[in-house]
Structure formats: structure tokens, C-alpha cells
Design a protein around this motif. Structure first.
Motif, PDB file in Angstrom:
ATOM      1  N   LEU A 104      10.247 -16.925  -6.776  1.00  0.00           N
ATOM      2  CA  LEU A 104       9.330 -17.129  -5.647  1.00  0.00           C
ATOM      3  C   LEU A 104       9.963 -16.503  -4.413  1.00  0.00           C
ATOM      4  CD1 LEU A 104       8.320 -20.856  -6.208  1.00  0.00           C
ATOM      5  CD2 LEU A 104       7.122 -18.808  -6.953  1.00  0.00           C
ATOM      6  N   PHE A 105       9.132 -15.988  -3.510  1.00  0.00           N
ATOM      7  CA  PHE A 105       9.667 -15.376  -2.294  1.00  0.00           C
ATOM      8  C   PHE A 105      10.096 -16.485  -1.339  1.00  0.00           C
ATOM      9  CE2 PHE A 105       6.459 -12.185  -3.761  1.00  0.00           C
ATOM     10  CZ  PHE A 105       7.407 -11.311  -4.282  1.00  0.00           C
ATOM     11  N   PRO A 106      11.388 -16.562  -1.020  1.00  0.00           N
ATOM     12  CA  PRO A 106      11.876 -17.718  -0.261  1.00  0.00           C
ATOM     13  C   PRO A 106      11.346 -17.784   1.169  1.00  0.00           C
ATOM     14  CG  PRO A 106      13.629 -16.084  -0.565  1.00  0.00           C
ATOM     15  CD  PRO A 106      12.463 -15.638  -1.393  1.00  0.00           C
ATOM     16  N   HIS A 107      10.887 -16.633   1.710  1.00  0.00           N
ATOM     17  CA  HIS A 107      10.453 -16.618   3.108  1.00  0.00           C
ATOM     18  C   HIS A 107       8.954 -16.858   3.248  1.00  0.00           C
ATOM     19  CE1 HIS A 107       9.760 -12.704   1.420  1.00  0.00           C
ATOM     20  NE2 HIS A 107       9.034 -12.343   2.452  1.00  0.00           N
TER      21      HIS A 107
ATOM     22  N   TYR B  28       0.231 -13.501  -2.671  1.00  0.00           N
ATOM     23  CA  TYR B  28       0.927 -12.219  -2.524  1.00  0.00           C
ATOM     24  C   TYR B  28       0.238 -11.070  -3.261  1.00  0.00           C
ATOM     25  CZ  TYR B  28       4.754  -8.858  -2.218  1.00  0.00           C
ATOM     26  OH  TYR B  28       5.509  -7.737  -1.972  1.00  0.00           O
ATOM     27  N   GLY B  29       0.008 -11.280  -4.563  1.00  0.00           N
ATOM     28  CA  GLY B  29      -0.575 -10.215  -5.375  1.00  0.00           C
ATOM     29  C   GLY B  29      -1.976  -9.844  -4.917  1.00  0.00           C
TER      30      GLY B  29
ATOM     31  N   VAL C 197      -1.668  -7.762  -1.765  1.00  0.00           N
ATOM     32  CA  VAL C 197      -1.269  -6.399  -2.128  1.00  0.00           C
ATOM     33  C   VAL C 197      -2.476  -5.621  -2.633  1.00  0.00           C
ATOM     34  CG1 VAL C 197       0.039  -5.073  -3.829  1.00  0.00           C
ATOM     35  CG2 VAL C 197       1.153  -6.930  -2.594  1.00  0.00           C
ATOM     36  N   ARG C 198      -3.348  -6.314  -3.368  1.00  0.00           N
ATOM     37  CA  ARG C 198      -4.547  -5.647  -3.908  1.00  0.00           C
ATOM     38  C   ARG C 198      -5.691  -5.612  -2.908  1.00  0.00           C
ATOM     39  NH1 ARG C 198      -3.845  -7.256 -10.207  1.00  0.00           N
ATOM     40  NH2 ARG C 198      -1.613  -6.945 -10.045  1.00  0.00           N
TER      41      ARG C 198
ATOM     42  N   LEU D 166      -3.933 -13.694 -10.507  1.00  0.00           N
ATOM     43  CA  LEU D 166      -4.260 -12.269 -10.611  1.00  0.00           C
ATOM     44  C   LEU D 166      -5.082 -11.958 -11.857  1.00  0.00           C
ATOM     45  CD1 LEU D 166      -0.784 -10.905  -9.487  1.00  0.00           C
ATOM     46  CD2 LEU D 166      -2.887 -11.000  -8.146  1.00  0.00           C
TER      47      LEU D 166
ATOM     48  N   ARG E 256       0.934 -18.268  -9.395  1.00  0.00           N
ATOM     49  CA  ARG E 256       1.035 -16.985  -8.743  1.00  0.00           C
ATOM     50  C   ARG E 256       0.695 -15.849  -9.714  1.00  0.00           C
ATOM     51  NH1 ARG E 256       6.667 -14.827  -6.204  1.00  0.00           N
ATOM     52  NH2 ARG E 256       7.156 -14.663  -8.394  1.00  0.00           N
TER      53      ARG E 256
ATOM     54  N   ASN F 283       2.915 -17.217  -1.251  1.00  0.00           N
ATOM     55  CA  ASN F 283       3.471 -16.739  -2.513  1.00  0.00           C
ATOM     56  C   ASN F 283       2.359 -16.488  -3.528  1.00  0.00           C
ATOM     57  OD1 ASN F 283       6.437 -16.511  -3.433  1.00  0.00           O
ATOM     58  ND2 ASN F 283       6.515 -18.143  -1.901  1.00  0.00           N
TER      59      ASN F 283
END
Lengths: 362, 300
Positions: free
Chosen positions: A109-112, A121-122, A125-126, A173, A169, A118
Motif C-alpha cells: 500500500l502507498f504509505p503516503h 489509485y488505479g 491513473v486510468r 480495477l 485496490r 490507495n
């Protein structure tokens, strides 16, 4: 689990949407080889994963199972061979161009980013529109019953919660195939067993292919429709849990999937009249009194008890024949074992099994 | 509790053998004073005192005929920074140079850090680590000289670019920026590399897995995670560049920096030099304030 889990909505509203636009596909590997320098991690592998099945790749560490998963995801290029997804060759595609998603061993997982970010996220991006993204994230969090933690950061969650966020997560998608790399490896035993049930449920709900890497044979048997047993970069056997457990194709499979008594040809021919390597599971071995008469469908051998191990649910007894063959017999403690029950060290017994419970290892 | 009581009695009975230690143990304030005495003498007596003296001097006046410094109070020294066009231009030019050095250092450090931390073989990583920290081992003037030789009229750049019909930057503001980048790059590269090394490689895989291409991953995963390191490095590159004057003198041609003006006034007009010294301090304080506002210092 934690309090927040029970507070979350108990219904599964995603069920309808999950099955409506169902898109899944199988994975085919042909002649896949992966070499790292001189070391061959995977050797000339053929594998067919069917659409919608829960497929496990089981093996000890270093057996190549994770490398195969990483090649399917696109993180590792294949040295030779081809990988196709639902009939389309994806061998040369980058990870971001493949319709598969991965749940990583340590969650990654992205800690920030917050939990919601999180999961989003995908989609971000899409370039999925904001409102639609928020709805999808909400649905995904409900699916893993963690809507209440959307605004938290990953480090504020427990291991089990993080695991489920990693799952959400990936699932948000809508991949055709979900890859899971020892996803339960970092959890303690009790939580792992709860997560196994949940994972199986979610797989049924979303209906897509799961390819699951594990070194835990019990986990593989519990979850899978089919299991591929890996050893030294090769697949030793592919089959349903019952097949690989009951009819191990190789000595390695017999030994790796649970405990097995492997009886070599010289002993087997004397005891059971089969001039082959045979495998008998400990729970199929019965210990009879030394003077017991064997039925015609039974095989057995006189032996002496060398050790008894009480493990709670079961008692394991190790016996040794005069020829030096050791056998393990496991008995469920379905009675209250008193002093008189069970064999004692030094007792003379006959270790016996029903003939068709022994499987010949080819 | 009852079992520990006799043990305590035992210990206090042996305390008489070490009276000083016992006394210090009984008096925590005295202990603290002993610990801090020497560093505090240094910090307050030399460090802060000299800085304060400089600030005070900035309000004094210089007799224009005798060049003698006389105590007094005037704001003229500060006013001239704003009223003298050359001084104001130099202040702004220095600020621009320091910002440019910081940006160039960051632009070099991030891709290099990613390569070193995630792609390079251990051997190559070692070689690069040595190469990056090499400037720290050589003397300051040695590096300036190296840059001077490279950029001089008959130097490497002019020689290499001559067939193309163009000349190198020569001794100019560009060369000053490049030289300062050379000098301070390790202060940016090391924290950035360390921060990137700490990013689990799985995060790169996860980002690619969810559809992100390399640039998106750098922008949305790497940069936010190394922001504290970038800011820490930038504090060094920014403040060290602000205070430099030797680069401007030897490779800057006619380029003047704040340091150049301070240096030329040190003997002639110390109060003016002192007033001008406040400028980089103010710039650094403003920068630190901006960094603090961004919240990045919380993670340091």
C-alpha cells in the motif's frame, strides 16, 4: 476481527454489480522458461489456468512459483516461451498494459496515501471521472467490509485490514485475472484462517480467475479448485486438492502435501505385493493388536511402537518394523484418551491399511 | 515491591565510595549543567555572540575619511541595500542562482537516486556512491580550479564545441550555477538516494500493476515519499549557494553575488558588510518558513 468490521454494513451490495459485467479469462503458459544468469528459476513450463477458477501454485520457497506469478503480471520478462491471457498473447506487454492485477505479499500500500486514495489509485491513473471513482472506491471498500477506514493511512490499520485493502485496490480495477502472492503469509494463524474463508467468498462473488501463490499446503487445499505443485522450477502435478492429496504423482508431491508414509518397492512388495513406491497417509494407517487377523482387502506389517505424540486433536504414533521401515499412524482423539487407550512405547502392533488407500507413486 | 526495598538499602550503603557520582545523582540540575557546560560556552560565547556582534555592527557607521568604525545607530546601511540598484540586483541575482542550483541538483539527484537504489548492480551502486561523494573529499579551491580549467577560454568546452561553431558558457552566471551545483550536489544526492532506497520495490511494481507508467509512478509515488529528503537537501544547496563568493570570483567573470559585496566591504566598510550579511540570513529564514509551512519538516 476488530470492532470496525462489525460496524460496517453486513450486506454485500456489490454482488449484483460484480456479476453483471463479468469479465474473466484463463491464462495459458507455453514453454515458459526464466533464467537469472546461470540459474534457471522456471524451466519449460506449460500451464493452463481455466477461466473463473481458484488456482493455487504451491511449492517450497525457491521452487519458481512466485517467478511464474511475476511473469504473468509482467514484472519479470520471460526468457523463453509465451504467456497468453484469454487467448491474447501478452508476453511482450508491460504490467500496465495487462488485464491482471496483483495482491502483494506485504500489501504494497502507498504509505503516503489514505486508504480511499490507495484504492482509487488505479482508477485515477486510468483517468476515471471523479464521481465515478468515488462510487467505485466506496463499493470496493464495502466489498471487503472496511468502509469505515477510508480516511486513514495504511500504517494505522492492522495487518488483516491492510490485506483486505490490498484486495480491494486490485479488485476495483476489475481485472480479468487476480494474482495473489502469498497474501496471507504475514498474518497469524487464526487471522489467516478467517481470511481464507473471506478470500474464497470474495472469489465466488466476483467470479474472476484467482491465481494464488502459497507455500502452505493446507491453505492451497482449503482454497483451491486446482493446485499446481512446484518444485525446482518445474510443475510436479496439477490437479484438484483431492487428486494431489490422494494420488500424488511424484514422491515430492506425496511428501510436500501433508505427511505421508512412503514405502519403497522392496518393502512394498513384501508387505502389499506391489513392486512400486507407494504412499499411505498417516490417518489411513491403523494400529492393530499384534495377533490381529488382517482382512483380505488389508495389508499390514508387524512393528514396534517407538514414539507417540499427542497433538490435541490427534495422536501420532511412530512404529518401526524389524526391517527398519518407519511408519506414522495418526488417530483422531475422538474419545477421551485414558491411560489404557492408544499404544505405548515398546508395544508390539500390526500397522495395517486398506489396500486401495495406498496410492502408487508413478 | 517488598522485595526491591532491601536492594535499594544495599545500594545507598555503597554510595559513599563515589561521592561525586552520588552528588550528581542526587542533583539532576547539576548533572545537566555538567553535561551542557562546554557546548553552551561554545554555542553562546562564541557562536551566538559573534553573530550578535555582527548584527549590532550593521547599525554602526564608518567614517568616510578615516574608514574608522564608530558605534552608533543608523539604518543607512540597510537602506542602501534597497536604494543602491547594484546591491538590490545582486541580492536578487544571488537568490536566483541559489534557487537554480537547488533545482538543478534536484533534477540530477532524483533520476540518479532511482537508478542507484533500484536498478544499478551493487558494484555500480558503489562506484556511483563514491563518484557522488568525491567532491566532498577534495578541497574547495581544488574544485573551483577544476571548473575554471574546464570552462576557460581554451578549456574543454570551447574546444569540444568549436567544431559546431558555438562556444561554451565561458566565465558567466551559467558557469557559477554549474560550479555551485558541482560543489553542493552531494548534499542533495545523498539524502535523496537514501530516501529512495527506503521505498519498498513492491510499491513500484504495485504502481505499474495498477496501470501507471514510469513518469506517473515517479510523480505520484516517488516524489511524495522523498519530499522530506528533497527539502532537507535543498536547505543545504540553497543556503550554501547563497553564502558563496569564491565561485563567482573565479568562474563568474563579471558575475557578482552577495558574498562578493560582503568580501569587498569587509575591510573598507564593516558595518555595510554586516548589513549585507543579513540578506542571505533573511532569505534562508524565509525559505525555512516556506518549507515548514508545507508540512514537510514534520517528517524529518
Amino acid at each position: 476481527m476488530s470492532v470496525t468490521d462489525t460496524v460496517a454494513e453486513p450486506s454485500a451490495p456489490s454482488k449484483a454489480s460484480g456479476t453483471a459485467g463479468l469479465q474473466t479469462s484463463g491464462v495459458t503458459l507455453r514453454g515458459v522458461t526464466k533464467r537469472f544468469g546461470d540459474f534457471t528459476a522456471v524451466a519449460d513450463l506449460d500451464l493452463d489456468v481455466r477461466p473463473g477458477e481458484f488456482f493455487s501454485m504451491l511449492g517450497p520457497s525457491g521452487s519458481g512459483k512466485t517467478t511464474v506469478l511475476r511473469m504473468i503480471a509482467g514484472f519479470e520478462p520471460v526468457t523463453e516461451g509465451s504467456i497468453s491471457l484469454g487467448g491474447a498473447d501478452v508476453t511482450a506487454l508491460a504490467p500496465f498494459d495487462r488485464d491482471v492485477n496483483t495482491v502483494f505479499q506485504d500489501y504494497a500500500l502507498f504509505p503516503h496515501l489514505s486508504i480511499a486514495d490507495n484504492v482509487a489509485y488505479g482508477l485515477k491513473v486510468r483517468k476515471v471521472a471523479k464521481a465515478e471513482r468515488a462510487r467505485a472506491v466506496q463499493r470496493a471498500l464495502e466489498q471487503v467490509r472496511l468502509s469505515s477506514v477510508a480516511e486513514r493511512l495504511p500504517h494505522q490499520l492492522s495487518g488483516g485490514q491492510r490485506q483486505r485493502i490490498a484486495l480491494a485496490r486490485a479488485l476495483v480495477l476489475k481485472p480479468k485475472v487476480l494474482l495473489l502472492d502469498e497474501p496471507l503469509g504475514a498474518l497469524d494463524k487464526q487471522l489467516r484462517e478467517e481470511m481464507q474463508v473471506e478470500l474464497k467468498q470474495i472469489q465466488r462473488e466476483v467470479g474472476i480467475t484467482f491465481i494464488f501463490v502459497t507455500h502452505d499446503q493446507e491453505e492451497a487445499l482449503t482454497l483451491s479448485d486446482r493446485v499446481a505443485v512446484f518444485n525446482n522450477g518445474k510443475v510436479e502435478q496439477v490437479g484438484s486438492p483431492v487428486e494431489v492429496y490422494e494420488q500424488p504423482a511424484t514422491e515430492f508431491v506425496a511428501g510436500f502435501l501433508g505427511v505421508s508414509n512412503l514405502v519403497g518397492p522392496e518393502h512394498a512388495s513384501r508387505i502389499a505385493g506391489i513392486d512400486r513406491l507407494i504412499s499411505i497417509r498417516p490417518e489411513r494407517v491403523r494400529l492393530l493388536p499384534a495377533d490381529a487377523q488382517l482382512a483380505s482387502d488389508e495389508a499390514g506389517v508387524a512393528a514396534t511402537v517407538v514414539e507417540t505424540v499427542y497433538t490435541g486433536a490427534n495422536t501420532r504414533t511412530i512404529v518401526e518394523t524389524a526391517e527398519g521401515l518407519r511408519l506414522i499412524a495418526s488417530r483422531q482423539n475422538d474419545h477421551r484418551p485414558g491411560l489404557s487407550a492408544g499404544a505405548q512405547r515398546g508395544d508390539r502392533v500390526v500397522a495395517a491399511w486398506t489396500r486401495d488407500h495406498a496410492s502408487v507413486v508413478p | 515491591m517488598t522485595t526491591t526495598a532491601p536492594a535499594r538499602v544495599d545500594r545507598s550503603s555503597t554510595a559513599g565510595t563515589r561521592p561525586l557520582s552520588t552528588m550528581l545523582y542526587r542533583r539532576p540540575r547539576l548533572r545537566l549543567a555538567g553535561l551542557l557546560a562546554i557546548p553552551m560556552v561554545w554555542l553562546v560565547g562564541v557562536y551566538i555572540f559573534s553573530l550578535a556582534m555582527m548584527l549590532v555592527t550593521a547599525f554602526w557607521v564608518t567614517d568616510p575619511f578615516t574608514s574608522k568604525v564608530k558605534p552608533g545607530f543608523t539604518l543607512d546601511n540597510f537602506a542602501s541595500i534597497f536604494t543602491t540598484p547594484a546591491y538590490l540586483a545582486t541580492s536578487l541575482r544571488t537568490l536566483g542562482i541559489a534557487l537554480a542550483v537547488t533545482v538543478v541538483c534536484a533534477l540530477f539527484a532524483v533520476p540518479l537516486g532511482i537508478f542507484m537504489a533500484k536498478i544499478a548492480s551493487p558494484w555500480l551502486r558503489g562506484v556511483l556512491a563514491v563518484a557522488i561523494t568525491l567532491p566532498l573529499w577534495a578541497g574547495y579551491l581544488v574544485k573551483i580550479l577544476a571548473m575554471r580549467i574546464t570552462f576557460t577560454e581554451e578549456g574543454f568546452f570551447n574546444w569540444a564545441l568549436a567544431p559546431l561553431g558555438i562556444t561554451g558558457p565561458g566565465f558567466s552566471i551559467v558557469t557559477v550555477i554549474l560550479t555551485l551545483t558541482y560543489l553542493w550536489f552531494p548534499y542533495m544526492a545523498v539524502p535523496v538516494y537514501t530516501a529512495i532506497r527506503q521505498i519498498p520495490v513492491n510499491l513500484f511494481d504495485a504502481s505499474a500493476d495498477m496501470g501507471a507508467k514510469s513518469w506517473t509512478t515517479i510523480r505520484t509515488v516517488v516524489l511524495p515519499l522523498i519530499k522530506p529528503a528533497l527539502l532537507a537537501g535543498s536547505i543545504f544547496t540553497f543556503s550554501l549557494s547563497l553564502g558563496d563568493f569564491i565561485a563567482a570570483r573565479f568562474v563568474g567573470g563579471s558575475t557578482q553575488m552577495i558574498g562578493s559585496i560582503i568580501a569587498s566591504n569587509i575591510n573598507l566598510n564593516p558595518p555595510m558588510a554586516a548589513a549585507f550579511s543579513v540578506v542571505p540570513i533573511v532569505f534562508v529564514l524565509l525559505y525555512l518558513f516556506a518549507v515548514r509551512k508545507s508540512g514537510a519538516l514534520r517528517n524529518l
